[in-house]
Design a protein around this motif. Structure first.
Motif, short mmCIF file in Angstrom:
data_model
loop_
_atom_site.label_atom_id
_atom_site.label_comp_id
_atom_site.label_asym_id
_atom_site.label_seq_id
_atom_site.Cartn_x
_atom_site.Cartn_y
_atom_site.Cartn_z
N LEU A 130 39.67 67.34 41.61
CA LEU A 130 40.07 68.77 42.33
C LEU A 130 41.69 69.06 42.09
N GLU A 131 42.55 67.91 41.93
CA GLU A 131 43.89 68.15 41.60
C GLU A 131 44.04 68.99 40.34
N LEU A 132 43.19 68.39 39.46
CA LEU A 132 43.40 68.95 37.82
C LEU A 132 42.89 70.42 37.97
N HIS A 133 41.92 70.82 38.84
CA HIS A 133 41.18 72.02 38.92
C HIS A 133 42.39 72.86 39.63
N ASN A 134 42.82 72.51 40.63
CA ASN A 134 43.95 73.14 41.25
C ASN A 134 45.02 73.57 40.69
N THR A 135 45.43 72.60 39.82
CA THR A 135 46.68 72.88 39.09
C THR A 135 46.41 73.80 37.95
N SER A 136 45.03 73.73 37.40
CA SER A 136 44.81 74.79 36.35
C SER A 136 44.99 76.21 36.81
N LEU A 137 44.61 76.40 37.90
CA LEU A 137 44.78 77.82 38.46
C LEU A 137 46.29 78.09 39.15
N MET A 138 46.92 77.41 39.16
CA MET A 138 48.38 77.71 39.71
C MET A 138 49.12 78.65 38.78
N THR A 139 49.87 79.51 39.42
CA THR A 139 50.63 80.55 38.74
C THR A 139 51.99 80.42 39.05
N GLU A 140 52.42 79.83 40.33
CA GLU A 140 53.74 79.51 41.02
C GLU A 140 53.94 78.23 41.00
N PHE A 141 55.47 77.95 40.55
CA PHE A 141 55.65 76.35 40.63
C PHE A 141 57.11 76.36 41.05
N GLU A 142 57.47 75.40 41.50
CA GLU A 142 58.79 75.00 41.88
C GLU A 142 59.08 73.84 40.97
N LEU A 143 60.23 74.40 40.13
CA LEU A 143 60.90 73.49 39.01
C LEU A 143 62.41 73.15 39.44
N ALA A 144 62.64 71.98 40.20
CA ALA A 144 63.94 71.52 40.47
C ALA A 144 64.18 72.67 41.39
N ASP A 145 65.40 73.34 41.13
CA ASP A 145 65.92 74.39 42.08
C ASP A 145 65.68 75.73 41.59
N CYS A 146 64.58 75.80 40.72
CA CYS A 146 63.94 77.15 40.09
C CYS A 146 62.50 77.38 40.57
N GLN A 147 62.36 78.50 40.64
CA GLN A 147 60.81 79.08 40.99
C GLN A 147 60.42 79.98 39.73
N TYR A 148 59.31 79.42 39.07
CA TYR A 148 58.57 80.10 38.15
C TYR A 148 57.21 80.47 38.60
N ASN A 149 57.08 81.74 37.98
CA ASN A 149 55.89 82.59 38.21
C ASN A 149 55.37 83.12 37.01
N LEU A 153 56.12 86.41 34.74
CA LEU A 153 56.87 85.99 33.46
C LEU A 153 58.14 85.86 34.12
N THR A 154 58.59 85.04 35.06
CA THR A 154 60.00 85.04 35.56
C THR A 154 60.37 83.75 35.83
N ILE A 155 61.53 83.29 35.77
CA ILE A 155 62.14 82.10 36.28
C ILE A 155 63.35 82.60 37.25
N SER A 156 63.36 82.19 38.43
CA SER A 156 64.60 82.57 39.31
C SER A 156 65.16 81.58 39.86
N SER A 157 66.33 81.58 40.16
CA SER A 157 67.06 80.56 41.04
C SER A 157 68.34 81.22 41.69
#
Length: 213
Positions: A130-149, A153-157
């Motif tokens: 289920l975790e793999l399935h949910n991850t494969s659908l994700m489009t927004e991520f928190e990467l350290a102090d950055c937000q990736y969408n 097509l953006t990386i914000s901080s």
């Protein structure tokens, strides 16, 4: 190429719903010793109270819990819009009953008596899938102090945003969906460029330099 998650991994919450006190406590203690955060319910009323107040990752329930059968539970969750996975414990080995339970939406079904070790492995396997399935659908991520969408097509901080090219976005999405794991160069080249020749490899170097900046 390794992207590690700075967030601490949270324990997964499992609700053990079982009228038999001895069996419920045995399962709860064993799963608790293996890293899960355990909640308990003796009947359907308690079960509904728990899922109404607590974020549960998996419900482990008896097929004929007092006040609420497994099929009734699955129908209720569906009606309420819950997507919590349900693992059913049952002493009923009837093919018709098993098929009916799966058709209602059960994610797994195990017959009593069962090995507590095997139950634990099956729970881990189910949660992992289920975790793999949910991850494969994700489009927004928190990467350290950055937000990736990936959709935008953006990386914000800190109020500053960078727009990625389509190819940069493909690479970034592949890395983000494998957060915490090493992604091999060959894996990226074959997945995105469909080639691992020298030209594709040099192109990947350029894109990775841009992404690091």
């Amino acid at each position: 190429m390794n992207m590690s998650d700075s967030k601490q991994i949270k324990p997964q919450h499992i609700l053990v719903a079982q009228a038999d006190d001895t069996l419920r406590v045995l399962i709860a203690e064993y799963l608790g010793e293996h890293g899960f955060c355990i909640h308990q319910a003796q009947d359907g009323k308690q079960l509904m109270q728990v899922i109404g107040t607590t974020a549960i990752d998996l419900i482990l329930t008896d097929s004929n819990l007092p006040f609420l059968s497994a099929v009734q539970l699955l129908d209720t969750l569906k009606a309420l819009g819950y997507h919590t996975p349900v693992f059913v414990l049952s002493s009923n080995n009837s093919k018709e009953e098993i098929i009916k339970t799966y058709k209602a939406g059960a994610d797994d079904y195990i017959l009593k008596p069962f090995s507590i070790d095997i139950l634990t492995y099956r729970i881990r396997a189910l949660l992992h899938r289920l975790e793999l399935h949910n991850t494969s659908l994700m489009t927004e991520f928190e990467l350290a102090d950055c937000q990736y969408n990936s959709n935008r097509l953006t990386i914000s901080s800190a109020g500053y945003s960078v727009t990625l090219t389509p190819r940069e976005n493909e690479i970034m999405l592949m890395l983000a969906r494998n957060l915490g794991n090493i992604v091999d160069r060959q894996q990226i080249l074959l997945s995105i460029w469909r080639s691992s020749d020298i030209f594709a490899s040099k192109s990947l170097n350029v894109y990775m330099t841009n992404l690091r900046h």
